[in-house]
Scaffold this motif. Structure first.
Motif, PDB file in Angstrom:
ATOM      1  N   ALA A  92       2.095  10.844   2.130  1.00 51.47           N
ATOM      2  CA  ALA A  92       3.446  10.280   2.916  1.00 51.47           C
ATOM      3  C   ALA A  92       4.650   9.604   2.359  1.00 51.47           C
ATOM      4  N   LEU A  93       4.345   9.639   1.233  1.00 55.82           N
ATOM      5  CA  LEU A  93       5.578   9.728   0.113  1.00 55.82           C
ATOM      6  C   LEU A  93       6.270  11.108  -0.334  1.00 55.82           C
TER       7      LEU A  93
ATOM      8  N   ILE B 147       7.791  12.738   2.687  1.00 61.41           N
ATOM      9  CA  ILE B 147       8.934  12.363   2.487  1.00 61.41           C
ATOM     10  C   ILE B 147       9.926  13.189   1.548  1.00 61.41           C
ATOM     11  N   GLU B 148       9.224  13.679   0.494  1.00 59.86           N
ATOM     12  CA  GLU B 148      10.599  13.803  -0.477  1.00 59.86           C
ATOM     13  C   GLU B 148      10.644  15.055  -0.792  1.00 59.86           C
ATOM     14  N   LEU B 149       9.897  16.376   0.526  1.00 60.02           N
ATOM     15  CA  LEU B 149       9.631  17.725   0.506  1.00 60.02           C
ATOM     16  C   LEU B 149      10.660  17.578   2.038  1.00 60.02           C
ATOM     17  N   CYS B 150      10.725  16.380   3.083  1.00 60.18           N
ATOM     18  CA  CYS B 150      11.732  16.512   3.898  1.00 60.18           C
ATOM     19  C   CYS B 150      12.773  16.636   3.431  1.00 60.18           C
ATOM     20  N   GLY B 151      13.235  15.195   2.584  1.00 59.81           N
ATOM     21  CA  GLY B 151      14.309  15.333   1.878  1.00 59.81           C
ATOM     22  C   GLY B 151      15.165  16.993   0.580  1.00 59.81           C
TER      23      GLY B 151
ATOM     24  N   VAL C   6       1.034  -1.113   0.062  1.00 63.18           N
ATOM     25  CA  VAL C   6       0.168   0.008  -0.723  1.00 63.18           C
ATOM     26  C   VAL C   6       0.615   1.314  -0.164  1.00 63.18           C
ATOM     27  N   GLN C   7       0.479   2.208  -0.495  1.00 63.93           N
ATOM     28  CA  GLN C   7       1.535   3.282  -0.766  1.00 63.93           C
ATOM     29  C   GLN C   7       0.571   4.575  -0.849  1.00 63.93           C
TER      30      GLN C   7
END
Length: 59
Positions: free
Chosen positions: A17-18, A21-25, A12-13
């Motif tokens: 949330a993904l 996570i990309e913005l945090c990176g 399940v994606q």
């Protein structure tokens, strides 16, 4: 007895949330590029594309 996840399309994606996570990176990369300095609020907004989101919401 060892339990193994079944093979197939059971993953399940969570797209929200993904994206977070990309913005945090991206923030981590920007902060490390700033070296010893703190990121300004304007820089953080630029990294997070806040102006783009506000413009899209206004349309």
């Amino acid at each position: 007895m060892m339990h193994v996840a079944p093979v197939g399309g059971t993953a399940v994606q969570d797209h929200v949330a993904l994206a977070e996570i990309e913005l945090c990176g991206e923030l981590i990369i920007a902060a490390s590029a700033a070296h010893e300095e703190r990121l300004s609020l304007e820089s953080i907004d630029e990294v997070l594309r806040v102006a783009e989101e506000r413009g899209a919401a206004a349309d």
